[in-house]
Enzyme design. Structure first.
Site, PDB file in Angstrom:
ATOM      1  N   VAL A  79       0.806  -1.113  -0.209  1.00 15.61           N
ATOM      2  CA  VAL A  79       0.099  -0.101  -0.039  1.00 15.61           C
ATOM      3  C   VAL A  79       0.885   1.339   0.297  1.00 15.61           C
ATOM      4  CG1 VAL A  79      -1.846  -1.019   1.207  1.00 15.61           C
ATOM      5  CG2 VAL A  79      -0.364   0.238   2.353  1.00 15.61           C
ATOM      6  N   ASN A 105      -6.836  -1.470   6.146  1.00 13.65           N
ATOM      7  CA  ASN A 105      -6.572  -1.770   7.450  1.00 13.65           C
ATOM      8  C   ASN A 105      -4.780  -1.997   7.405  1.00 13.65           C
ATOM      9  OD1 ASN A 105      -7.106  -3.792   9.822  1.00 13.65           O
ATOM     10  ND2 ASN A 105      -6.087  -5.054   8.283  1.00 13.65           N
ATOM     11  N   SER A 156      -6.513   4.005  15.196  1.00 14.75           N
ATOM     12  CA  SER A 156      -5.907   3.225  16.491  1.00 14.75           C
ATOM     13  C   SER A 156      -6.287   4.387  17.766  1.00 14.75           C
ATOM     14  CB  SER A 156      -4.650   3.009  16.598  1.00 14.75           C
ATOM     15  OG  SER A 156      -4.290   2.602  17.839  1.00 14.75           O
ATOM     16  N   TYR A 169       4.033   5.526  15.307  1.00 16.19           N
ATOM     17  CA  TYR A 169       2.859   5.053  15.016  1.00 16.19           C
ATOM     18  C   TYR A 169       1.728   6.139  15.523  1.00 16.19           C
ATOM     19  CZ  TYR A 169      -0.489   1.226  15.554  1.00 16.19           C
ATOM     20  OH  TYR A 169      -1.727   0.724  15.411  1.00 16.19           O
ATOM     21  N   ALA A 171       1.627   9.015  15.607  1.00 14.77           N
ATOM     22  CA  ALA A 171       1.686  10.337  14.790  1.00 14.77           C
ATOM     23  C   ALA A 171       0.991   9.707  13.503  1.00 14.77           C
ATOM     24  CB  ALA A 171       3.202  10.952  14.550  1.00 14.77           C
ATOM     25  N   SER A 172       1.431   8.649  13.077  1.00 12.51           N
ATOM     26  CA  SER A 172       0.906   8.413  11.765  1.00 12.51           C
ATOM     27  C   SER A 172      -0.692   8.007  11.873  1.00 12.51           C
ATOM     28  CB  SER A 172       1.581   6.772  11.419  1.00 12.51           C
ATOM     29  OG  SER A 172       1.220   5.824  12.098  1.00 12.51           O
ATOM     30  N   LYS A 173      -1.178   7.371  13.088  1.00 10.99           N
ATOM     31  CA  LYS A 173      -2.609   6.983  13.155  1.00 10.99           C
ATOM     32  C   LYS A 173      -3.424   8.332  13.420  1.00 10.99           C
ATOM     33  CE  LYS A 173      -2.475   2.631  12.735  1.00 10.99           C
ATOM     34  NZ  LYS A 173      -3.229   2.058  11.667  1.00 10.99           N
TER      35      LYS A 173
END
Ligand code: NAD
Length: 276
Positions: A79, A105, A156, A169, A171-173
């Protein structure tokens, strides 16, 4: 939206939460395209603490869902790569003639102190978790527009509240939640709804990274799963982990909820509010 007869792409579907979502949609009579790295996983896997799903896992998932009576095919995707996302969408539309639902996902995690995170780790986490949602959505939107489709993004509870040693993680979510709201606003005129799900603690291979680096130290002598259960009991109001199936049920709900768009639905046993 009525789910039966619709075409759905689920990324990161070889195992864990994505697998449960793919199985749930197949059970509801949808045509499911289960997408995952498969044999493409060799490269990014090398720097990860836990293995990403191999080709055999993707093929097995699609086979088992099909054997259970559902319509499910497997297509490889990375992705983080535009051409790969376009290829996945093209193949899904070629196979089923339409695309109605996209479940973004696929995701990865790697813990570390902010001072120690190397740039390539930060970039890879953002490339999969955030840019992957952008690339897959961009590829799918022309098809979703035709049918008043649905996008569901796996964020999340870590996207709603930061935590130590998990900055990339989290920050990405947070980015996924922001992207969800922007897409929902932009696509409402096309009757395309966009929502996010924010799971709390689901026992999947992704959790090994946490367990090995943090939780096993807090619960010495316990197995991975026992340490995980003890951690959840100690920190989450409802005291129990979420089953992958519970996250899949949230995805089914968000497909059917025709008047809901732009939300980030926590399915976390109250983890977002904390114990106090
Ligand atoms: P998992 O590691 O079992 O599954 C993730 C899947 O994504 C794997 O099959 C992996 O091969 C695939 N993947 C990784 N990089 C990819 C890429 N570039 N292209 C395509 N596929 C790729 O983890 P999981 O717990 O099932 O996670 C699913 C989603 O749920 C993730 O977005 C994760 O961040 C999110 N989430 C999980 C939890 C949890 O407690 N497990 C909590 C909150 C959010």
């Amino acid at each position: 939206m009525e789910i039966s007869g619709k075409t759905v792409i689920v990324t990161g579907a070889a195992r864990g939460i994505g697998r449960a979502i793919a199985a749930a949609f197949a059970q509801e009579g949808a045509n499911v395209v289960a997408a995952d790295l498969g044999s493409l996983s060799a490269d990014p896997q090398s720097e990860w603490h836990y293995s990403l799903a191999p080709e055999s896992e993707l093929a097995r998932t699609a086979r088992e869902i099909s054997q259970g009576g559902g319509a499910c095919s497997a297509i490889e995707v990375d992705v983080s790569k535009r051409a790969s996302c376009r290829n996945l969408v093209d193949k899904a539309v070629e196979a089923y003639g339409r695309l109605d639902i996209l479940v973004n996902n696929a995701g990865i995690i790697k813990l570390g102190r902010i001072a120690d995170i190397v740039e390539s780790t930060w970039d890879r986490i953002f490339a999969v978790n955030a840019k992957g949602v952008f690339l897959m959505s961009q590829a799918a939107i022309p098809h979703l527009r035709k049918n008043g489709g649905v996008i569901i993004n796996m964020a999340s509870n870590a996207g709603k509240r930061g935590s130590k040693f998990n900055s990339a993680y989290c920050a990405s979510k947070s980015a996924v939640i922001g992207l969800t709201q922007s897409l929902a606003a932009e696509l409402a005129a096309d009757a395309v709804r966009v929502n996010a799900i924010c799971p709390g603690n689901v026992f999947t291979p992704m959790q090994y990274d946490y367990l090995v680096r943090r939780r096993l130290q807090q619960y010495p002598g316990q197995s991975f799963e026992d340490a995980f259960d003890a951690f959840v009991k100690d920190t989450v109001p409802l005291g129990r982990k979420q089953a992958p199936r519970e996250i899949a049920e949230a995805a089914l709900y968000l497909c059917r909820a025709d008047n809901v768009s732009g939300i980030s639905l926590s399915v976390d046993g109250g983890g977002g509010i904390g114990l106090s």
